[in-house]
Design a protein around this motif. Structure first.
Motif, PDB file in Angstrom:
ATOM      1  N   LYS A 121     -95.036  17.947 -34.115  1.00 16.28           N
ATOM      2  CA  LYS A 121     -94.522  16.698 -33.275  1.00 16.28           C
ATOM      3  C   LYS A 121     -95.437  15.513 -33.551  1.00 16.28           C
ATOM      4  CE  LYS A 121     -91.839  19.652 -31.387  1.00 16.28           C
ATOM      5  NZ  LYS A 121     -90.489  19.848 -31.912  1.00 16.28           N
ATOM      6  N   CYS A 122     -96.374  15.602 -34.682  1.00 11.46           N
ATOM      7  CA  CYS A 122     -97.283  14.399 -35.021  1.00 11.46           C
ATOM      8  C   CYS A 122     -96.594  13.515 -35.839  1.00 11.46           C
ATOM      9  CB  CYS A 122     -98.501  14.863 -35.767  1.00 11.46           C
ATOM     10  SG  CYS A 122     -99.575  15.986 -34.355  1.00 11.46           S
ATOM     11  N   ARG A 145     -90.950  12.176 -37.338  1.00  6.79           N
ATOM     12  CA  ARG A 145     -91.829  13.191 -36.514  1.00  6.79           C
ATOM     13  C   ARG A 145     -90.530  14.335 -36.032  1.00  6.79           C
ATOM     14  NH1 ARG A 145     -92.576  10.497 -31.231  1.00  6.79           N
ATOM     15  NH2 ARG A 145     -90.382  11.628 -30.954  1.00  6.79           N
ATOM     16  N   GLY A 146     -91.218  15.640 -35.710  1.00  5.65           N
ATOM     17  CA  GLY A 146     -90.250  16.411 -35.008  1.00  5.65           C
ATOM     18  C   GLY A 146     -89.808  15.941 -33.917  1.00  5.65           C
ATOM     19  N   LYS A 147     -88.420  16.285 -33.287  1.00  8.62           N
ATOM     20  CA  LYS A 147     -87.976  16.034 -32.158  1.00  8.62           C
ATOM     21  C   LYS A 147     -88.849  16.503 -31.059  1.00  8.62           C
ATOM     22  CE  LYS A 147     -83.241  15.301 -33.353  1.00  8.62           C
ATOM     23  NZ  LYS A 147     -83.221  13.658 -32.687  1.00  8.62           N
ATOM     24  N   ARG A 148     -89.299  15.735 -30.033  1.00  8.17           N
ATOM     25  CA  ARG A 148     -90.094  16.340 -28.873  1.00  8.17           C
ATOM     26  C   ARG A 148     -89.446  16.898 -27.740  1.00  8.17           C
ATOM     27  NH1 ARG A 148     -94.837  11.792 -28.016  1.00  8.17           N
ATOM     28  NH2 ARG A 148     -95.835  12.018 -29.849  1.00  8.17           N
ATOM     29  N   TYR A 149     -88.150  16.844 -27.640  1.00  6.65           N
ATOM     30  CA  TYR A 149     -87.254  17.357 -26.672  1.00  6.65           C
ATOM     31  C   TYR A 149     -85.843  17.585 -27.384  1.00  6.65           C
ATOM     32  CZ  TYR A 149     -86.255  12.133 -26.339  1.00  6.65           C
ATOM     33  OH  TYR A 149     -86.255  11.170 -26.696  1.00  6.65           O
ATOM     34  N   PRO A 156    -100.444  14.860 -30.925  1.00  4.59           N
ATOM     35  CA  PRO A 156    -100.127  13.709 -31.523  1.00  4.59           C
ATOM     36  C   PRO A 156    -100.820  12.522 -31.119  1.00  4.59           C
ATOM     37  CG  PRO A 156     -98.273  14.832 -30.373  1.00  4.59           C
ATOM     38  CD  PRO A 156     -99.571  15.896 -30.129  1.00  4.59           C
ATOM     39  N   SER A 191     -95.439   7.288 -30.583  1.00  5.71           N
ATOM     40  CA  SER A 191     -96.407   7.997 -31.322  1.00  5.71           C
ATOM     41  C   SER A 191     -97.370   6.740 -31.849  1.00  5.71           C
ATOM     42  CB  SER A 191     -95.633   8.399 -32.757  1.00  5.71           C
ATOM     43  OG  SER A 191     -94.809   9.380 -32.539  1.00  5.71           O
ATOM     44  N   GLU A 229     -89.075   5.452 -30.672  1.00 10.19           N
ATOM     45  CA  GLU A 229     -89.892   6.886 -30.932  1.00 10.19           C
ATOM     46  C   GLU A 229     -91.220   6.475 -31.509  1.00 10.19           C
ATOM     47  OE1 GLU A 229     -89.424   9.908 -29.371  1.00 10.19           O
ATOM     48  OE2 GLU A 229     -87.933   8.955 -28.349  1.00 10.19           O
ATOM     49  N   GLU A 270     -93.081  20.802 -36.715  1.00 10.90           N
ATOM     50  CA  GLU A 270     -93.325  21.461 -35.556  1.00 10.90           C
ATOM     51  C   GLU A 270     -94.398  20.952 -34.695  1.00 10.90           C
ATOM     52  OE1 GLU A 270     -93.930  25.699 -36.692  1.00 10.90           O
ATOM     53  OE2 GLU A 270     -91.791  26.049 -37.138  1.00 10.90           O
TER      54      GLU A 270
END
Length: 228
Positions: free
Chosen positions: A153-154, A218-222, A121, A17, A13, A151
């Motif tokens: 996602k960056c 990072r916040g989860k993207r899915y 991101p 990024s 992950e 929130e």
């Protein structure tokens, strides 16, 4: 070259990024010869949350960023209740060069977030230098900020001044947001840490090194739901 690769702490992950940010930097490099890209390029936005000493350094010292990324416009945002802008409120934005701008926001990130939205991101990255997220007194104050960070996602990178400090912050993040975040960089000793060791005034056996350790999240993207 980067010491952070898949074999030394960077997660899959994290690679995603970092690739997003590198893609933008590469576009900035190509824009030197392509007019269409030059007109569309967006600046890299570097957010320093909980800024203290970082916001008090002479602006010209940050020209190192311009030398590191000579073709990329960079905007650095210092955000935090202890961030001290210039006495002249009009100078809360300082243009250091044609490609480097410093901006100061004396407020909590979760209160001022709409001043910076939307987030991308590919262009935005966050840093927290020795934030003390796991400290009993600071933990409640950091929780709404971390919630908003996830929130976006960056990519978010944080440091600690010794292993115990870093592990305290990491443990707090896992306990409070473990199911909402992905790790980008596993907690580890930072090869770019300060060379200066500071000792406690009351106890010389206590020491600290600025940015001794580093980790990223990072916040989860899915949403992934496991089914038995």
């Amino acid at each position: 070259f980067s010491p952070f690769v898949l074999s030394s702490g960077l997660t899959p992950e994290g690679l995603k990024s970092m690739t997003a940010l590198r893609t933008t930097i590469k576009e900035h490099d190509l824009a030197r010869s392509e007019k269409e890209l030059a007109m569309q390029q967006m600046p890299l936005r570097v957010f320093v949350l909980g800024a203290r000493a970082e916001a008090m350094l002479p602006p010209h010292l940050y020209l190192q960023l311009a030398y590191l990324l000579p073709n990329s416009p960079v905007h650095v945002y210092f955000v935090g209740p202890e961030c001290i802008p210039a006495a002249d409120e009009a100078r809360s934005t300082i243009v250091v060069s044609s490609r480097l701008v410093l901006k100061y926001h004396k407020s909590y990130f979760h209160d001022a977030i709409w001043n910076f939205a939307p987030f991308d991101p590919y262009t935005d990255v966050f840093f927290m230098f020795s934030p003390g997220i796991g400290h009993p007194r600071a933990r409640p104050g950091w929780q709404p900020t971390v919630e908003k960070l996830l929130e976006t996602k960056c990519a978010v990178f944080a440091t600690g001044f010794h292993e115990r400090d870093m592990q305290s912050d990491v443990r707090a993040l896992r306990e409070d947001f473990g199911d909402k975040m992905d790790w980008l960089l596993e907690p580890r000793e930072n090869p770019f840490s300060s060379l200066k060791r500071d000792f406690g005034i009351r106890n010389l056996r206590e020491w600290a090194i600025s940015n001794w350790g580093i980790y990223g999240f990072r916040g989860k993207r899915y949403e992934v739901q496991r089914q038995e």
